[in-house]
Design a protein around this motif. Structure first.
Motif, PDB file in Angstrom:
ATOM      1  N   PRO A 114       0.577  14.388   5.175  1.00  0.00           N
ATOM      2  CA  PRO A 114       0.422  13.024   5.692  1.00  0.00           C
ATOM      3  C   PRO A 114      -0.891  12.378   5.260  1.00  0.00           C
ATOM      4  CG  PRO A 114       1.173  14.515   7.423  1.00  0.00           C
ATOM      5  CD  PRO A 114       0.843  15.368   6.237  1.00  0.00           C
ATOM      6  N   VAL A 115      -1.953  13.180   5.082  1.00  0.00           N
ATOM      7  CA  VAL A 115      -3.236  12.627   4.636  1.00  0.00           C
ATOM      8  C   VAL A 115      -3.077  12.089   3.213  1.00  0.00           C
ATOM      9  CG1 VAL A 115      -5.686  13.129   4.270  1.00  0.00           C
ATOM     10  CG2 VAL A 115      -4.470  14.265   6.122  1.00  0.00           C
ATOM     11  N   CYS A 116      -2.409  12.859   2.338  1.00  0.00           N
ATOM     12  CA  CYS A 116      -2.168  12.392   0.955  1.00  0.00           C
ATOM     13  C   CYS A 116      -1.342  11.114   0.957  1.00  0.00           C
ATOM     14  CB  CYS A 116      -1.395  13.441   0.157  1.00  0.00           C
ATOM     15  SG  CYS A 116      -2.287  14.960  -0.123  1.00  0.00           S
ATOM     16  N   GLN A 117      -0.314  11.094   1.790  1.00  0.00           N
ATOM     17  CA  GLN A 117       0.603   9.944   1.776  1.00  0.00           C
ATOM     18  C   GLN A 117      -0.086   8.648   2.166  1.00  0.00           C
ATOM     19  OE1 GLN A 117       3.890  11.790   4.136  1.00  0.00           O
ATOM     20  NE2 GLN A 117       5.156  10.732   2.659  1.00  0.00           N
ATOM     21  N   THR A 118      -1.111   8.747   3.010  1.00  0.00           N
ATOM     22  CA  THR A 118      -1.845   7.553   3.440  1.00  0.00           C
ATOM     23  C   THR A 118      -2.299   6.721   2.237  1.00  0.00           C
ATOM     24  OG1 THR A 118      -2.636   8.803   5.337  1.00  0.00           O
ATOM     25  CG2 THR A 118      -3.843   6.808   4.832  1.00  0.00           C
ATOM     26  N   PHE A 119      -2.642   7.398   1.122  1.00  0.00           N
ATOM     27  CA  PHE A 119      -3.197   6.688  -0.034  1.00  0.00           C
ATOM     28  C   PHE A 119      -2.140   6.002  -0.879  1.00  0.00           C
ATOM     29  CE2 PHE A 119      -6.292   9.621   1.416  1.00  0.00           C
ATOM     30  CZ  PHE A 119      -7.459   8.879   1.344  1.00  0.00           C
ATOM     31  N   PHE A 120      -0.868   6.213  -0.534  1.00  0.00           N
ATOM     32  CA  PHE A 120       0.197   5.562  -1.291  1.00  0.00           C
ATOM     33  C   PHE A 120       0.993   4.598  -0.434  1.00  0.00           C
ATOM     34  CE2 PHE A 120      -0.357   9.888  -3.132  1.00  0.00           C
ATOM     35  CZ  PHE A 120      -0.971   9.476  -4.299  1.00  0.00           C
ATOM     36  N   MET A 121       0.747   4.604   0.886  1.00  0.00           N
ATOM     37  CA  MET A 121       1.585   3.815   1.784  1.00  0.00           C
ATOM     38  C   MET A 121       1.024   2.435   2.064  1.00  0.00           C
ATOM     39  SD  MET A 121       2.617   6.872   4.329  1.00  0.00           S
ATOM     40  CE  MET A 121       2.853   5.886   5.771  1.00  0.00           C
ATOM     41  N   ASP A 122      -0.280   2.336   2.156  1.00  0.00           N
ATOM     42  CA  ASP A 122      -0.913   1.083   2.576  1.00  0.00           C
ATOM     43  C   ASP A 122      -1.530   0.422   1.336  1.00  0.00           C
ATOM     44  OD1 ASP A 122      -3.627  -0.259   3.394  1.00  0.00           O
ATOM     45  OD2 ASP A 122      -2.396  -0.292   5.206  1.00  0.00           O
ATOM     46  N   ASP A 123      -1.121  -0.802   1.051  1.00  0.00           N
ATOM     47  CA  ASP A 123      -1.583  -1.467  -0.172  1.00  0.00           C
ATOM     48  C   ASP A 123      -3.095  -1.622  -0.236  1.00  0.00           C
ATOM     49  OD1 ASP A 123       0.864  -1.604  -1.242  1.00  0.00           O
ATOM     50  OD2 ASP A 123       1.227  -3.729  -0.836  1.00  0.00           O
ATOM     51  N   GLU A 124      -3.710  -1.998   0.892  1.00  0.00           N
ATOM     52  CA  GLU A 124      -5.159  -2.213   0.868  1.00  0.00           C
ATOM     53  C   GLU A 124      -5.883  -0.913   0.543  1.00  0.00           C
ATOM     54  OE1 GLU A 124      -5.795  -4.053   4.733  1.00  0.00           O
ATOM     55  OE2 GLU A 124      -6.278  -5.927   3.724  1.00  0.00           O
ATOM     56  N   ILE A 125      -5.399   0.180   1.114  1.00  0.00           N
ATOM     57  CA  ILE A 125      -6.013   1.479   0.842  1.00  0.00           C
ATOM     58  C   ILE A 125      -5.728   1.905  -0.594  1.00  0.00           C
ATOM     59  CG2 ILE A 125      -5.821   3.949   1.405  1.00  0.00           C
ATOM     60  CD1 ILE A 125      -5.698   3.068   4.352  1.00  0.00           C
ATOM     61  N   ALA A 126      -4.472   1.711  -1.045  1.00  0.00           N
ATOM     62  CA  ALA A 126      -4.089   2.118  -2.399  1.00  0.00           C
ATOM     63  C   ALA A 126      -4.862   1.341  -3.465  1.00  0.00           C
ATOM     64  CB  ALA A 126      -2.583   1.933  -2.596  1.00  0.00           C
ATOM     65  N   ASP A 127      -5.257   0.113  -3.171  1.00  0.00           N
ATOM     66  CA  ASP A 127      -5.998  -0.692  -4.142  1.00  0.00           C
ATOM     67  C   ASP A 127      -7.488  -0.378  -4.154  1.00  0.00           C
ATOM     68  OD1 ASP A 127      -3.769  -1.980  -5.017  1.00  0.00           O
ATOM     69  OD2 ASP A 127      -4.011  -3.723  -3.700  1.00  0.00           O
ATOM     70  N   TYR A 128      -7.979   0.216  -3.077  1.00  0.00           N
ATOM     71  CA  TYR A 128      -9.431   0.396  -2.925  1.00  0.00           C
ATOM     72  C   TYR A 128      -9.864   1.837  -3.164  1.00  0.00           C
ATOM     73  CZ  TYR A 128     -14.064  -0.738  -1.096  1.00  0.00           C
ATOM     74  OH  TYR A 128     -15.414  -0.967  -0.975  1.00  0.00           O
ATOM     75  N   TYR A 129      -9.035   2.773  -2.718  1.00  0.00           N
ATOM     76  CA  TYR A 129      -9.384   4.193  -2.826  1.00  0.00           C
ATOM     77  C   TYR A 129      -8.480   4.890  -3.842  1.00  0.00           C
ATOM     78  CZ  TYR A 129     -11.775   3.600   1.704  1.00  0.00           C
ATOM     79  OH  TYR A 129     -12.607   3.204   2.728  1.00  0.00           O
ATOM     80  N   ARG A 130      -9.045   5.838  -4.583  1.00  0.00           N
ATOM     81  CA  ARG A 130      -8.276   6.633  -5.534  1.00  0.00           C
ATOM     82  C   ARG A 130      -8.268   8.080  -5.042  1.00  0.00           C
ATOM     83  NH1 ARG A 130      -9.936  10.013  -9.378  1.00  0.00           N
ATOM     84  NH2 ARG A 130     -12.093   9.329  -9.391  1.00  0.00           N
TER      85      ARG A 130
END
Length: 365
Positions: A114-130
């Protein structure tokens, strides 16, 4: 998985996971001490008794985000990871916080999925964090026992891009080799290193790019030899050896084919298998099949990654996924002297290798 605009500007994130008592916190303290002046935001799932707060915190505080004495910041997840990451982002954008990378330390019992998935689920997070990589710390002395008793520890290994084995000096070589062989059967694509945390090469743990599609798909040679002593001579197109592998299914979680007499296999829930072929895939059939597989087996698929040879495309296609989320993009062209081929690795919980293999073979041209 969508690719963000400019990966260079994104904040890299490392997920640090591992067994209780394996030395995650020792490693984290070491990173923070060594990277003096390099600003890291540490997100902790909980402040346990062995936490970084006792040495590095400026002051005791009820704040969720606290400054550390070396210029880093530390925060506990009191709410939800997505909210914590967005709070850090907002404060960094406003100039209130200054950090270059994030390390998330999960609890010893946490499943990193679930921690990994967080980085692909939310657009703001996916655009800011790699999301850079999952690093899992395994205790050599108690590793076997933990793997026997905790399925979460198998998941931590299954998700990992890099596996660090601590306390190797406390076990003999035979026990270490048995543990290492077991880890390879669960996850043949992660690099495994025995480490003393006093002297681990910290630089090699950051910027691994484990979730980057362009990274090389390495599979531990011991795993390939164990699956098929003659694997490189065969093309999956004619179904070599599947019945033989199938006989052993209950015995070892991932089918490993041959040579069962020389080490006792543990019946781990999490295991891996590799699919290879020199024939091209029909792109439409493959897309349809993978889409269906992910719908059905997504919850049990931890990580999967591949280099694909597709009909009508003169370059390799790169694909990878976490659970239900799958992404693909074009890679380097096949060189004139190169034999195009497909290599895919699937890591998951009790995956039916036979169904995957037969389905993939039906997608070959």
């Amino acid at each position: 998985m969508k690719a963000a605009t400019d990966t260079n500007k994104m904040v890299p994130v490392t997920i640090l996971t591992g067994f209780l008592g394996a030395g995650k916190t020792t490693l984290l303290k070491r990173i923070l001490t060594e990277y003096h002046g390099r600003r890291i935001a540490v997100i902790e799932n909980e402040f346990g008794p062995e936490s970084i707060d006792n040495e590095l915190l400026v002051q005791e505080s009820d704040e969720e985000i606290v400054e550390l004495s070396n210029g880093c910041v530390c925060c506990t997840i009191r709410g939800d990871l997505m909210r914590t990451l967005n709070e850090l982002r907002v404060k960094r954008q406003a100039g209130e916080l200054n950090f270059e990378r994030v390390i998330i330390e999960t609890t010893g019992m946490a499943n990193p999925g679930p921690v990994c998935q967080t980085f692909f689920m939310d657009d703001e997070i996916a655009d800011y964090y790699r999301l850079d990589a999952v690093i899992t710390v395994v205790d050599a002395k108690h590793g076997m026992e933990t793997l026997d008793n905790q399925e979460e520890s198998q998941k931590q290994i299954g998700f990992a891009d890099r596996i660090l084995i601590s306390k190797k000096d406390l076990v003999n070589d035979a026990d270490y080799d048995a543990l290492r062989a077991r880890i390879v059967r669960i996850n043949p694509r992660a690099t495994i290193t025995a480490v003393h945390f006093g002297e681990a090469d910290i630089k090699s743990l950051l910027d691994i790019s484990g979730f980057n599609l362009n990274t090389i798909l390495d599979i531990d040679p011991a795993f390939l030899a164990d699956q098929h002593p003659d694997a490189h001579d065969h093309d999956h197109g004619h179904g070599h050896g599947h019945d033989h592998e199938h006989e052993h299914e209950g015995e070892c979680g991932a089918h490993c084919g041959h040579e069962h007499h020389h080490h006792a296999h543990h019946n781990d829930e999490i295991g891996a298998f590799v699919f290879r072929s020199n024939k091209a895939f029909d792109p439409e059939r493959l897309e349809e099949f993978l889409g269906g597989i992910v719908q059905v087996y997504g919850p049990d698929l931890l990580r999967y990654k591949g280099i694909l040879y597709l009909k009508g495309i003169n370059r390799r296609m790169l694909f990878q996924g976490v659970h239900m989320m799958m992404g693909a993009e074009p890679g380097k062209p096949w060189l004139s002297g190169e034999k195009p081929n497909t290599k895919m690795v699937f890591i998951g919980r009790k995956l039916p290798q036979e169904i995957f293999t037969r389905g993939l073979e039906q997608c070959l041209v």
